[in-house]
Design a protein around this motif. Structure first.
Motif, mmCIF file in Angstrom:
data_model
loop_
_atom_site.group_PDB
_atom_site.id
_atom_site.type_symbol
_atom_site.label_atom_id
_atom_site.label_comp_id
_atom_site.label_asym_id
_atom_site.label_seq_id
_atom_site.Cartn_x
_atom_site.Cartn_y
_atom_site.Cartn_z
ATOM 1 N N UNK A 1 0.833 -1.212 0.000
ATOM 2 C CA UNK A 1 0.000 0.000 0.000
ATOM 3 C C UNK A 1 0.865 1.258 0.000
ATOM 4 N N UNK A 2 1.924 1.263 0.800
ATOM 5 C CA UNK A 2 2.829 2.420 0.804
ATOM 6 C C UNK A 2 3.482 2.629 -0.555
ATOM 7 N N UNK A 3 3.885 1.544 -1.203
ATOM 8 C CA UNK A 3 4.487 1.647 -2.532
ATOM 9 C C UNK A 3 3.492 2.242 -3.526
ATOM 10 N N UNK A 4 2.248 1.771 -3.479
ATOM 11 C CA UNK A 4 1.229 2.277 -4.408
ATOM 12 C C UNK A 4 0.950 3.755 -4.154
ATOM 13 N N UNK A 5 0.875 4.160 -2.894
ATOM 14 C CA UNK A 5 0.610 5.570 -2.571
ATOM 15 C C UNK A 5 1.754 6.457 -3.041
ATOM 16 N N UNK A 6 2.994 6.037 -2.789
ATOM 17 C CA UNK A 6 4.150 6.842 -3.205
ATOM 18 C C UNK A 6 4.234 6.911 -4.721
ATOM 19 N N UNK A 7 4.033 5.785 -5.412
ATOM 20 C CA UNK A 7 4.065 5.794 -6.876
ATOM 21 C C UNK A 7 2.944 6.665 -7.439
ATOM 22 N N UNK A 8 1.776 6.610 -6.825
ATOM 23 C CA UNK A 8 0.666 7.446 -7.277
ATOM 24 C C UNK A 8 0.950 8.924 -7.088
ATOM 25 N N UNK A 9 1.534 9.281 -5.938
ATOM 26 C CA UNK A 9 1.883 10.685 -5.709
ATOM 27 C C UNK A 9 2.932 11.177 -6.699
ATOM 28 N N UNK A 10 3.893 10.338 -7.009
ATOM 29 C CA UNK A 10 4.923 10.729 -7.980
ATOM 30 C C UNK A 10 4.300 10.945 -9.345
ATOM 31 N N UNK A 11 3.390 10.062 -9.743
ATOM 32 C CA UNK A 11 2.764 10.202 -11.058
ATOM 33 C C UNK A 11 1.846 11.416 -11.125
ATOM 34 N N UNK A 12 1.094 11.677 -10.055
ATOM 35 C CA UNK A 12 0.158 12.800 -10.062
ATOM 36 C C UNK A 12 0.899 14.134 -9.975
ATOM 37 N N UNK A 13 1.940 14.191 -9.175
ATOM 38 C CA UNK A 13 2.635 15.456 -8.958
ATOM 39 C C UNK A 13 3.767 15.705 -9.952
ATOM 40 N N UNK A 14 3.899 14.847 -10.960
ATOM 41 C CA UNK A 14 4.930 15.030 -11.981
ATOM 42 C C UNK A 14 4.556 16.226 -12.843
ATOM 43 N N UNK A 15 5.363 17.277 -12.769
ATOM 44 C CA UNK A 15 5.059 18.512 -13.497
ATOM 45 C C UNK A 15 6.041 18.767 -14.640
ATOM 46 N N UNK A 16 6.789 17.759 -15.011
ATOM 47 C CA UNK A 16 7.738 17.980 -16.097
ATOM 48 C C UNK A 16 6.997 18.145 -17.416
ATOM 49 N N UNK A 17 7.608 18.882 -18.311
ATOM 50 C CA UNK A 17 6.976 19.167 -19.590
ATOM 51 C C UNK A 17 7.118 17.976 -20.526
ATOM 52 N N UNK A 18 6.139 17.830 -21.401
ATOM 53 C CA UNK A 18 6.129 16.700 -22.336
ATOM 54 C C UNK A 18 7.344 16.740 -23.256
ATOM 55 N N UNK A 19 7.825 17.932 -23.609
ATOM 56 C CA UNK A 19 8.964 18.028 -24.529
ATOM 57 C C UNK A 19 10.267 17.557 -23.893
ATOM 58 N N UNK A 20 10.349 17.525 -22.562
ATOM 59 C CA UNK A 20 11.574 17.097 -21.887
ATOM 60 C C UNK A 20 11.633 15.593 -21.688
ATOM 61 N N UNK A 21 10.523 14.911 -21.896
ATOM 62 C CA UNK A 21 10.508 13.470 -21.733
ATOM 63 C C UNK A 21 11.066 12.814 -22.985
ATOM 64 N N UNK A 22 11.900 11.862 -22.791
ATOM 65 C CA UNK A 22 12.563 11.198 -23.907
ATOM 66 C C UNK A 22 11.759 9.978 -24.322
#
Length: 91
Positions: free
Chosen positions: A57-78
């Motif tokens: 459960x902790x792993x899922x919560x942390x992974x979910x927070x990382x995915x939701x709070x990811x504010x990097x721009x689409x052009x910077x993703x490789x």
């Protein structure tokens, strides 16, 4: 020569393991120390919840927070869609 080294490493590992098993004394775990006051044991459900479900459960919560709070721009993703190469490059 390689077989000889593997045999030597295996013998060393087996000897080390045997010595560690002989030097540890699990029988001393049965005698209580002064001031030892153990609590009640955990049930199977409590053990599984504490050591299996809670870490998942902790792993899922942390992974979910990382995915939701990811504010990097689409052009910077490789990705394979935004990789640009030079057409006229010479070797």
């Amino acid at each position: 020569m390689d077989k000889k080294n593997a045999l030597r490493a295996g013998a060393l590992a087996a000897g080390t393991t045997l010595m560690m098993l002989l030097m540890s004394s699990p029988a001393l775990a049965l005698t209580r120390d002064d001031g030892d006051d153990p609590g009640t044991g955990l049930s199977v459900i409590e053990t599984l919840g504490l050591y299996v479900l809670l870490p998942i459960a902790l792993f899922v919560v942390i992974a979910g927070l990382v995915m939701v709070l990811d504010r990097s721009q689409e052009s910077h993703r490789s990705t394979s869609r935004n990789v640009k190469t030079k057409a006229g490059a010479k070797a």
